[in-house]
Design an enzyme around this catalytic site. Structure first.
Site, PDB file in Angstrom:
ATOM      1  N   ALA A  70       0.839  -1.193   0.000  1.00 46.26           N
ATOM      2  CA  ALA A  70       0.000   0.000   0.000  1.00 46.26           C
ATOM      3  C   ALA A  70       0.878   1.248   0.000  1.00 46.26           C
ATOM      4  O   ALA A  70       1.860   1.334   0.740  1.00 46.26           O
ATOM      5  CB  ALA A  70      -0.907   0.009   1.226  1.00 46.26           C
ATOM      6  N   LYS A  71       0.503   2.202  -0.828  1.00 44.18           N
ATOM      7  CA  LYS A  71       1.207   3.492  -0.833  1.00 44.18           C
ATOM      8  C   LYS A  71       0.483   4.387   0.173  1.00 44.18           C
ATOM      9  O   LYS A  71      -0.399   5.175  -0.182  1.00 44.18           O
ATOM     10  CB  LYS A  71       1.216   4.104  -2.235  1.00 44.18           C
ATOM     11  CG  LYS A  71       2.165   5.288  -2.392  1.00 44.18           C
ATOM     12  CD  LYS A  71       2.237   5.732  -3.851  1.00 44.18           C
ATOM     13  CE  LYS A  71       3.122   6.962  -4.023  1.00 44.18           C
ATOM     14  NZ  LYS A  71       4.544   6.690  -3.773  1.00 44.18           N
ATOM     15  N   ALA A  72       0.835   4.197   1.442  1.00 49.13           N
ATOM     16  CA  ALA A  72       0.135   4.849   2.543  1.00 49.13           C
ATOM     17  C   ALA A  72       0.998   5.918   3.189  1.00 49.13           C
ATOM     18  O   ALA A  72       2.213   5.775   3.291  1.00 49.13           O
ATOM     19  CB  ALA A  72      -0.266   3.811   3.591  1.00 49.13           C
TER      20      ALA A  72
END
Length: 313
Positions: free
Chosen positions: A157-159
């Site tokens: 995830a690009k969190a």
């Protein structure tokens, strides 16, 4: 950062200075956001978005992992909003930043009852590691900070929360006189840079760490895998021991911001000739030729800003 005129918020265009959130929004205390970074290139036929479909899909995937996928916009609606945003701001090339975040509501770690807000912004942004880095390369170091481990934070995830780890890696590197840092995974193998994927060249073959080493599935990383295969350059995804970096013929970063940027030294050890190597240059020429419109877009990577958005899920 040079402000533009408009930002998109939950389906409407607002003034740049009106894009504000409450200090007690869930995202401020708990880092509950996912986001993307998307390049718009100035091509010979006008501005075009690089791999719009793949970026939107990754953002939706990131939101799903964090149980934030209940926002009301389809992928097609988000795509059209991004194109219209660039058109309204009159930009020939820029960087688009879509953000999905938990907003103002209840306070507490569990934010599933808070509203999920979606913002889209864009602005002009040059070379992330500097214009000269594309040819001369950058000096980097191995960070003392380990990349987030499986079952701690999801690396796929690009969190926003993940980038606290990235900040530590980058700040340490810059404080010690380097341009960027490289993190190892929990087992001591090479993972990635603070905000970039990494590739190693030795004896004409390219090696890159697999996703299982806490690697973000980079859109530009995937582009390089495709380009290398078409150019007949052997490429393999496998674990990379730290010492392989030191004896590599070439090492380079990839990313939306970094694009394809060579590394000239790691921990003060010169890599190859100490500047961009021939395989890195070959990949750069293909990549920039496509995104600038001087070579055919044989992969369908570019979405012209001046046309209707593609139909997505």
């Amino acid at each position: 950062m040079k402000a533009t005129e408009k930002i998109w918020r939950n389906g409407e265009f607002i003034a740049w200075d009106d894009a504000k959130i409450h200090v007690l929004s869930h995202v401020v205390s708990y880092g509950s956001s996912v986001f993307e970074g998307i390049r718009v290139y100035e091509t010979t036929s006008g501005p075009a978005v690089f791999r719009l479909r793949e970026h939107i899909r990754r953002m939706v995937d990131s939101a799903k992992i964090y149980r934030m996928d209940d926002f009301r916009f389809t992928q097609s609606e988000l795509a059209e909003a991004m194109l219209e945003l660039v058109r309204l701001n009159g930009l020939k090339s820029c960087y688009i930043r879509p953000i999905v975040m938990r907003g103002y509501g209840l306070m507490g770690v569990n934010g599933t009852k808070n509203p999920v807000d979606v913002y889209l912004a864009c602005w002009e942004w040059g070379r992330y590691l500097g214009e000269e880095a594309l040819a001369e390369g950058v000096d980097v170091c191995i960070s003392s900070w380990t990349r987030i481990a499986p079952n701690t934070l999801p690396a796929l995830a690009k969190a926003g929360a993940n980038y606290m780890n990235s900040q530590l890696i980058n700040m340490e590197a810059v404080a010690n006189g380097y341009s960027e840092g490289i993190a190892l995974d929990k087992s001591g193998y090479v993972s990635e840079g603070a905000g970039e994927n990494i590739f190693v060249v030795r004896d004409g073959k390219i090696v890159t760490p697999p996703l299982g080493t806490s690697v973000l599935p980079g859109i530009t990383r995937d582009a390089v895998l495709l380009l290398a295969a078409d150019l007949g350059i052997p490429i393999v995804e496998q674990v990379v021991p730290r010492e392989l970096l030191y004896i590599a013929d070439e090492v380079f970063f990839t990313g939306t911001a970094a694009e394809i940027s060579p590394i000239r030294s790691i921990d003060r050890i010169k890599i190859g000739s100490g500047r961009r190597g021939p395989i890195t240059e070959k990949l750069q020429n293909e990549f920039f030729g496509i995104v600038n419109g001087t070579k055919p877009d044989r992969y369908g990577w570019l979405t012209p800003v001046g046309v209707a958005a593609p139909v997505l899920k």
